[in-house]
Design a protein around this motif. Sequence first.
Motif, mmCIF file in Angstrom:
data_model
loop_
_atom_site.group_PDB
_atom_site.id
_atom_site.type_symbol
_atom_site.label_atom_id
_atom_site.label_comp_id
_atom_site.label_asym_id
_atom_site.label_seq_id
_atom_site.Cartn_x
_atom_site.Cartn_y
_atom_site.Cartn_z
ATOM 1 N N PRO A 76 123.996 52.598 83.360
ATOM 2 C CA PRO A 76 122.862 51.891 82.774
ATOM 3 C C PRO A 76 123.061 50.380 82.714
ATOM 4 O O PRO A 76 122.098 49.625 82.706
ATOM 5 N N ILE A 128 133.225 61.512 84.240
ATOM 6 C CA ILE A 128 132.006 61.358 85.039
ATOM 7 C C ILE A 128 130.828 61.013 84.134
ATOM 8 O O ILE A 128 129.998 60.158 84.459
ATOM 9 N N GLN A 129 130.778 61.651 82.970
ATOM 10 C CA GLN A 129 129.708 61.342 82.016
ATOM 11 C C GLN A 129 129.869 59.928 81.471
ATOM 12 O O GLN A 129 128.880 59.231 81.235
ATOM 13 N N TRP A 189 128.415 57.704 84.046
ATOM 14 C CA TRP A 189 126.966 57.841 84.154
ATOM 15 C C TRP A 189 126.239 57.247 82.944
ATOM 16 O O TRP A 189 125.191 56.643 83.079
ATOM 17 N N TYR A 190 126.808 57.441 81.740
ATOM 18 C CA TYR A 190 126.139 56.957 80.537
ATOM 19 C C TYR A 190 126.644 55.590 80.073
ATOM 20 O O TYR A 190 125.912 54.839 79.439
ATOM 21 N N ALA A 219 132.420 53.744 73.545
ATOM 22 C CA ALA A 219 131.640 54.640 72.691
ATOM 23 C C ALA A 219 131.485 56.008 73.342
ATOM 24 O O ALA A 219 131.588 57.040 72.678
ATOM 25 N N MET A 220 131.250 56.017 74.663
ATOM 26 C CA MET A 220 131.075 57.304 75.340
ATOM 27 C C MET A 220 132.394 58.083 75.372
ATOM 28 O O MET A 220 132.415 59.291 75.169
ATOM 29 N N LYS A 221 133.502 57.375 75.608
ATOM 30 C CA LYS A 221 134.803 58.044 75.560
ATOM 31 C C LYS A 221 135.006 58.669 74.185
ATOM 32 O O LYS A 221 135.509 59.788 74.072
ATOM 33 N N ALA A 222 134.632 57.913 73.146
ATOM 34 C CA ALA A 222 134.879 58.374 71.777
ATOM 35 C C ALA A 222 134.081 59.628 71.444
ATOM 36 O O ALA A 222 134.460 60.371 70.545
ATOM 37 N N THR A 223 132.974 59.895 72.166
ATOM 38 C CA THR A 223 132.229 61.122 71.875
ATOM 39 C C THR A 223 132.910 62.336 72.501
ATOM 40 O O THR A 223 132.471 63.465 72.285
ATOM 41 N N GLY A 224 133.945 62.088 73.318
ATOM 42 C CA GLY A 224 134.610 63.200 73.991
ATOM 43 C C GLY A 224 133.975 63.524 75.328
ATOM 44 O O GLY A 224 134.142 64.625 75.851
ATOM 45 N N ALA A 225 133.246 62.570 75.901
ATOM 46 C CA ALA A 225 132.572 62.816 77.180
ATOM 47 C C ALA A 225 133.584 62.869 78.324
ATOM 48 O O ALA A 225 134.645 62.248 78.268
ATOM 49 N N HIS A 226 133.223 63.601 79.360
ATOM 50 C CA HIS A 226 134.015 63.701 80.588
ATOM 51 C C HIS A 226 133.938 62.352 81.323
ATOM 52 O O HIS A 226 132.913 61.675 81.241
ATOM 53 N N PRO A 274 129.940 50.156 75.376
ATOM 54 C CA PRO A 274 129.335 51.463 75.625
ATOM 55 C C PRO A 274 130.314 52.455 76.259
ATOM 56 O O PRO A 274 130.263 53.655 75.965
#
Lengths: 254, 348
Positions: free
Chosen positions: B274, B265-266, B269-270, B256-263, B253
């Motif tokens: 969880p 901190i995000q 958190w995501y 995957a979150m890095k791959a969406t371009g998330a910051h 996960p």
Amino acid sequence: MSQLVLEHIGKVYPNGTRALKAVNISVEQGEFLVVIGLSGSGKSTLLRCVNQLHDISEGKMTFEQADVTHLKGRSLRQLRSRIGMIFQQFNLIPRKTVLTNVLSGALARTGIFKSLLGIYSKAERELAYRYLDIVGLREKAYVRADNLSGGQQQRVAIARALMQNPKILLADEPVASLDPATSHSVMKYLQKVNQEMGVTVICNLHFLSLVRTYATRVIALKGGELVYEGSPQDIDENWFTAIYGEDAVEVTID
Amino acid sequence: MTTISFAPKRHVEVLKAWMIDTLVWGYTFLVLFKIVWQRIILDLRFIDFSWSEPLACLALGAVVALAMFFTRCSIGKALYGLIDFQDGRSWVRESHAVLTLVVLALTFVAGIMVTQVSMREFFSESGLAGAQRIFTALLNPNFAIFEDALFAAIETVFMAFIATSLAIPAAFVLAFFAARNLMSGSPLSFAIYSVLRFFLNVTRSIEPLVWAIVFSVWVGIGPFSGMLALFLHSVASLTKLYSEQIESISDGPIEAMKATGAHPIQVIWYGVVPQIILPYLSYTIYRWDINVRMATVIGLVGGGGIGTMLMQYQGLARWNEVGTLVIVIAAIVWLMDYASAKIRARLK
Ligand SMILES: Nc1ncnc2c1ncn2[C@@H]1O[C@H](COP(=O)(O)OP(=O)(O)OP(=O)(O)O)[C@@H](O)[C@H]1O
Ligand SMILES: [Mg+2]
């Protein structure tokens, strides 16, 4: 002009492993490019260099005419937001609903504070529902993502990637943990995304029968080097042994 | 006979095995001499101690260990896998296994002597009379102090609650620095990790009871010192549990979150939160449960709450009042135990 150009791309991992050696590829807008090769040949590494989950050690990468080889911080996140990715293990956020998972595809354009509180605009929500419609999972929006079957999880992952409004979709062995029938259904969704939405797909695959059905072009890696490039129909016996070695036998999946 | 090869790494293991054997034999001789010979056979009333005895035993042990080292009768060699085990051979024929049993049996005998187990005292007339007196009093609790007891009990529960809730943010932050997978990147971060781990281990291995004594000198006797003791101990153990949870999260996960371009901190958190939030909650509630239990004991050394009250009445030998307090403590502990188990089962 090609959408994505890799020139002499090399990757050396911190432990010294040379996973890619001077790879040259040009990817055209709207292609369904499939990457094949033995386990350990560098397929995953190649995809992760494109969205720079792994940094590129050597060479140059151009995306839509801009040099994006060594980006950092905000500009790197911007590049990633335009390249979606799906994984063999789906990599959904556990214990969260399908909707939350799809919405997480919009993180790059959502303010940090809002995303911490889980506040998304109405437009974003509607977009998420639309992509869930496309992958046929609208009625599962409020189900916990880890309660879905493998094929359904991969479709949620596709919807999440679509939420980024990507120019390119990377797929690292997207069907390797699925049964044959489910594999085809997931591949068909990827094809739909490719043909109807015009998203370029770069996909690692293991089964040549899938390659022949879905690819518009194939490249093969062996020991980190590009050893084949051509149309899926041209993969014959000789190429097969060249890529997979003497002892390999083709296994089919229908 | 086993052959011993002196490959560089084996060298060290052979040395360690011999030191273990020396300790085992030295200990055996010491127990045989002090307990079996002096205490049981000679039945000496006062056994004096001088440093020369254990040292002599250790020296003798070193010699015997060296002599036995070339046989299969070596616990050290068995522990380091320097003995080739033969399949199908009964353990009774393995002399090192038999030796281990003998040492354990000796330890048991020594333990009985040292703890002064005495059936005579247990069933003596005055002993039984005393037991009858205290049990009668305990079973006839004096409920006149019930309200005071309840008040003190509430103080105890709150003390535990505040200690736990103050420990949560501290442990939450420290856990990231105590997680091996996050900190093994650079030498500097690994050094921070090691130092932090060391301090946490030291803090945890000192009982809250001892911390309470320290703090009661520092801030004075009362609930505050008890709270500080529980707080410190909770930070150490929660940090350990939290960081183990961080170490076991899956990278998927996060990737995957890095791959969406998330910051970043995000991504945390995501992609991270969880995966850890429910185990965190579960540990924390369990910790509160433990803290309530410990808070009652900590009161005994002046940490405030119902434990202090118990200590006071016990000092006055007012067993009827002590009976009331024991009942109240048991009720609280049972209630916390029950509630925390129920909630934790829900958090799966
Ligand atoms: N994080 C890493 N650190 C060091 N070496 C790595 C790392 N990831 C991959 N490698 C090495 O790089 C080479 C290429 O690995 P990669 O995962 O790209 O292969 P692959 O073609 O995707 O294989 P598979 O089909 O098994 O997924 C392998 O030799 C692998 O051991
Ligand atoms: Mg791979």
